[in-house]
Write an enzyme that holds these catalytic residues in place. Structure first.
Site, PDB file in Angstrom:
ATOM      1  N   SER A 175      55.752   5.853  -5.624  1.00  0.00           N
ATOM      2  CA  SER A 175      54.925   6.995  -6.204  1.00  0.00           C
ATOM      3  C   SER A 175      55.694   7.876  -7.061  1.00  0.00           C
ATOM      4  O   SER A 175      56.390   7.433  -7.919  1.00  0.00           O
ATOM      5  CB  SER A 175      54.165   7.466  -4.980  1.00  0.00           C
ATOM      6  N   ASP A 333      50.707  10.875 -11.688  1.00  0.00           N
ATOM      7  CA  ASP A 333      52.034  10.555 -11.325  1.00  0.00           C
ATOM      8  C   ASP A 333      52.451   9.328 -11.586  1.00  0.00           C
ATOM      9  O   ASP A 333      51.589   8.379 -12.136  1.00  0.00           O
ATOM     10  CB  ASP A 333      52.500  10.981  -9.750  1.00  0.00           C
ATOM     11  N   GLU A 435      44.313  15.861  -0.180  1.00  0.00           N
ATOM     12  CA  GLU A 435      45.539  16.312   0.449  1.00  0.00           C
ATOM     13  C   GLU A 435      45.986  17.410  -0.598  1.00  0.00           C
ATOM     14  O   GLU A 435      46.003  17.060  -1.763  1.00  0.00           O
ATOM     15  CB  GLU A 435      46.422  15.361   0.837  1.00  0.00           C
TER      16      GLU A 435
END
Length: 623
Positions: A175, A333, A435
């Site tokens: 990630s 990302d 989140e």
């Protein structure tokens, strides 16, 4: 990668191995040199032995990786606790063994495998190669493998698992972690990341059979020759974009939208997919940041590949937006499961939204459009929104006023994904979940955070608000006026020494004597303490936490008399202690500057008094 680039090394080199003088370490070195067929990682171990660097060898060989909030994640390179050819093969052997016990039809349903754009020359560990080795292990056991032929966003793997009816999925990605890292993310047949007991059982299966089964496990060419390997890219991409239209509510407005959008994919996978998503919604493609649109495993234009770091890593995006007169910047990302957003309203400077602020906007937008199509208030009884417990309570405020349901989960989208699955089985709809670390899920496309869908949903929301002469920032202010100001601060310190982390949290749990937590923070009384590491919650009649106990990490939450909620937790993917504070005000007018001042004082005390950065040699976040 073939023999000529040094990956497939001299397999007789073990006979030249000289001992370290430590019998236990010698055994592990012998195992490594016997099992590893990657010449580069073998050479790394051999050079450490030759140089007498026994501490480095112990760090690499004497422990194994475990599943955190995002699967297995570690630096690439030689060692049983790192990501490399051997540990990926071992992990996949364990995964196969566990799947074969759980699913009688594993050999007909198969697994999905995807990968991002990461790679490390010195160890030969590219995500693409590791994905092929993952596939090779499965193929060697006659398990069909749906291996993507090129890099894809992380959410494409769980989406494919559900769409193709596979028993599991594996995504090779780290990630937004530093370039040195890579990872192995596992999804169950429901499309959600694995959680207990699956994670523990897979680890046990891995440890039961560490030696590679056969030469076939190392044969990455199997993916080209095996009839049991398929490429799901075209089908999955087409289905995903078709289903993405369920989140498009104002296509006609989008076609005539005067706003310009800039998009950065942070040297990762997102460019092509975000461009397609915009076209699907009727927008022209966003303006790409040219220096960052193509894959680059070195992430050469950013100090870290995490758009959550804000303006300091969005510099190229903001400069391009200034030149192009674009009002909104979108940044996914490297594996495109997270989204950062910045806006420059007329006559103002750039505002980079926090994850909590974006969630307030996206949660409002999803319910606003749902309500337009569901006029019966009773329908809201089957509607849910979810958030991790360290995220803003703004969705709870929405639910209280609008009449739908809100639930919290432990940190990590695996908890959200599995809860979505449980709710869907009883006919409920999860409209939105998030989140605070810029991970958002709009609708029910996939039980995982998704930066691609979130990017185009933000674009449509901005386009719609523009027709009402509102910016995203102005609408956020409207939301706070209606539902109450929710001011939050989120940051972290870096600690590379696990014993220090243990000592810090041990001190907090015995702050005012054995078994006694702190009673004040920043001069404000603490009225409740919840410690999910130990299962303690002072707000419950039986003093037991409602959230599941997680002994493998630390997380303590303090509720203060002034309404501030503050949490300290260890990261599941990086050597960080994260801290979160939020002030939740009632609806209506609030003295925002007073709220900010109180929140600032509590946050400073949480950091300075409880974590003691200087005493514990913690590295503060560089902003």
């Amino acid at each position: 990668m073939g023999d000529d680039n040094g990956i497939n090394g001299d397999l007789n080199a073990n006979s030249r191995y000289q001992g370290t003088g430590d019998p236990q370490l010698d055994k592990l070195v012998h195992q490594w040199l016997t099992w590893d067929r990657n010449g580069r990682t073998r050479a790394q171990v051999e050079s450490l032995v030759a140089a007498g660097r026994l501490d480095d060898l112990r760090k690499r060989l004497c422990s194994r990786m475990s599943f955190g909030t995002a699967g297995l994640r570690a630096p690439m390179g030689a060692g049983f606790n790192r990501i490399n050819d051997l540990t990926i093969i071992q992990s996949t052997q364990g995964l196969y063994s566990y799947l074969s016990r759980c699913f009688a039809d594993v050999s007909s349903r198969g697994v999905v495998v995807g990968f991002d754009t990461r790679g490390q020359e010195e160890s030969g560990c590219s995500s693409a190669r590791l994905a092929k080795l993952t596939a090779a292990v499965m193929l060697s056991k006659d398990v069909p493998v749906h291996l993507f032929s090129t890099f894809v966003p992380t959410p494409y793997v769980p989406y494919a698992v559900k769409k193709l009816g596979a028993v599991a999925g594996v995504m090779i990605t780290a990630s937004h972690n530093p370039k040195e890292d890579n990872g192995y993310k596992v999804y169950w047949c429901n499309g959600a990341q694995i959680s207990s007991p699956h994670d523990k059982e897979i680890l046990r299966s891995i440890e039961d059979q560490l030696e590679p089964w056969s030469a076939s496990c190392w044969n990455e060419e199997l993916v080209e020759s095996s009839s049991m390997r398929t490429d799901p890219l075209t089908q999955i991409n087409s289905c995903y974009m078709d289903e993405l239209t369920s989140l498009c509510f104002h296509r006609d407005l989008n076609r005539s939208c005067p706003l310009k959008f800039v998009h950065s994919s942070f040297h990762g996978v997102g460019h092509v997919f975000v461009q397609q998503a915009f076209l699907t919604f009727g927008f022209p493609p966003p303006i790409p940041v040219p220096e960052q649109k193509d894959p680059d495993p070195d992430f050469s234009t950013v100090r870290c590949p995490n758009p959550e770091e804000g303006e300091s890593v969005l510099e190229l995006s903001l400069l391009l937006a200034e030149r192009e007169n674009a009002r909104v910047v979108l940044a996914t990302d490297p594996d495109a499961d997270r989204l950062a957003v910045a806006e420059k309203p007329d006559g103002c400077g750039w505002k980079v939204f926090t994850g909590n602020e974006l969630a307030a906007l996206l949660g409002w937008w999803m319910f606003f459009n749902w309500k337009e199509a569901h006029l019966d208030p009773a329908d809201s009884q089957r509607v849910y929104m979810l958030a991790t417990t360290v995220s803003s309570k703004i969705l709870q405020a929405f639910a209280r006023i609008e009449g739908f349901h809100f639930e919290e989960t432990l940190p990590g989208f695996k908890w959200i994904g599995n809860r979505i699955h449980e709710l869907s089985k009883t006919g409920n709809t999860v409209l939105f979940a998030f989140e605070e670390s810029i991970g958002f899920l709009c609708g029910g496309l996939v039980p995982e955070k998704d930066g691609v869908s979130a990017a185009v949903v933000v674009a449509e929301m901005a386009s719609y608000l523009h027709t009402k002469n509102l910016s995203l920032s102005q609408q956020l202010a409207n939301i706070y006026q209606t539902y109450g100001h929710h001011l939050s601060k989120t940051s972290y310190v870096i600690c590379n020494d696990p014993p220090t982390i243990q000592s810090i949290f041990g001190r907090i749990r015995n702050f005012d004597g054995k078994g006694s937590y702190p009673k004040t923070c920043g001069g404000v009384q603490i009225v409740h303490v919840r410690d999910v590491t130990t299962g303690y919650d002072s707000s419950q009649p039986d003093l037991r936490s409602v959230l599941p106990v997680t002994r493998s990490s630390h997380m303590i939450t303090f509720t203060l008399q002034n309404g501030v909620v503050a949490t300290l937790r260890t990261s599941g993917t990086e050597p960080k202690i994260k801290f979160y504070t939020e002030y939740c005000a009632e609806p209506g007018g609030s003295d925002v500057s007073r709220l900010e001042d109180e929140l600032r004082k509590v946050t400073a005390a949480l950091l300075d008094d409880f974590l003691e950065p200087e005493k514990n040699h913690l590295i503060r976040r560089c902003v």
